[in-house]
Write a protein that holds these residues in place. Sequence first.
Motif, short mmCIF file in Angstrom:
data_model
loop_
_atom_site.label_atom_id
_atom_site.label_comp_id
_atom_site.label_asym_id
_atom_site.label_seq_id
_atom_site.Cartn_x
_atom_site.Cartn_y
_atom_site.Cartn_z
N VAL A 71 0.55 -1.21 -0.04
CA VAL A 71 -0.10 0.29 0.19
C VAL A 71 0.91 1.01 0.03
CG1 VAL A 71 -1.99 1.56 1.37
CG2 VAL A 71 -2.09 -1.28 1.16
N ASP A 72 1.46 1.44 1.01
CA ASP A 72 3.06 2.37 0.87
C ASP A 72 4.47 2.16 1.17
OD1 ASP A 72 3.11 1.66 3.25
OD2 ASP A 72 2.13 2.68 4.04
N GLY A 73 4.96 1.28 1.04
CA GLY A 73 5.97 0.88 0.74
C GLY A 73 6.40 0.53 2.43
N LYS A 74 6.01 0.42 2.27
CA LYS A 74 6.81 1.04 4.65
C LYS A 74 6.72 -0.42 5.06
CE LYS A 74 5.90 5.33 4.96
NZ LYS A 74 4.43 6.50 5.59
N THR A 75 7.27 -1.11 6.31
CA THR A 75 7.70 -2.55 6.39
C THR A 75 6.69 -1.50 7.97
OG1 THR A 75 9.77 -2.09 5.49
CG2 THR A 75 9.16 -3.80 8.13
N TYR A 76 6.48 -2.82 8.54
CA TYR A 76 5.34 -3.33 9.58
C TYR A 76 5.36 -4.09 10.56
CZ TYR A 76 2.70 0.97 7.14
OH TYR A 76 2.42 2.49 6.79
N LYS A 77 5.56 -3.91 11.84
CA LYS A 77 5.01 -5.44 12.77
C LYS A 77 3.57 -5.03 13.08
CE LYS A 77 9.45 -4.32 14.76
NZ LYS A 77 10.35 -3.58 16.72
#
Length: 276
Positions: free
Chosen positions: A218-224
């Motif tokens: 969705v936004d190219g970011k990495t999440y936990k």
Amino acid sequence: MPDPNLCLEALSALSGCRVESTSGASQLVPQDIVNVVALREFYKQEGFKELEYPSLGTLSLQDVDSMEMYSSPLALAAPEQSLTTSVKINVEEFFHSQYDYDFTNIKDGDKKFLRGNEQYVRPCGWNRVALRVTNKYDGGDRWLGTGKDAWPVSYQGHNMDGAQGIILTRDGNPDDEPNFLEAGAASLIAEKTRGKGVYSTPDVKLAEKYCKTFKSKVDGKTYKVVLQNRINPDKRNECQRENVWVVYIPEDSNDIQRRAIVQESIRPYGLLLKQV
């Protein structure tokens, strides 16, 4: 509420399924998610490679951390088989945005909170997406409240495997203290705790060490991602490791009994996201 597609990705990372949106009826309810997450880890403890789950069929227990959940599925022996199972949920039915709460920039300091007369360490630093779980269980919603009849809060990270990992380690490293190892081993073979189980913790920082991480399309970011649950105080056991709870599953239980044990013991109410 964060982007619904981001939430679907988080559910995919947790469950090992490819979770997609539908305008129709959901194939899974929130309780199914915690059941799948918990039973995936339990079956991996038992050495199985697959998990059978109603409405989903056969789920592979292969580690999918490095897989792109929304890319073309990786083939198994037969071309029509896939490591990931697709499941559809209705976002409006599954999530309950009225109860979302963004703890990202909140610091509680010395403030104390209680759930079921036990300390509740709020998930500061995380964004909580509420799950639609009100009026879904027999006995009403007291388990979800703030009073003395409420169930305490627990957090469930990925791979909280008590038999091989968390109960015999501290901070992810083997503990060199013989007494601690002996106590941990004894807890696994004692008559009342014989068999493996489902592990969770009241400490969100501990759950974070074992949580699932994914890169969003969705936004190219990495999440936990971590599940926020309530745990039945009558069903849990305390491990030798501080701040670890286990719901034991008897060795001779069948699939139906295992699902029933999880549902009677652990109920989800929040999907926690944190940007890495």
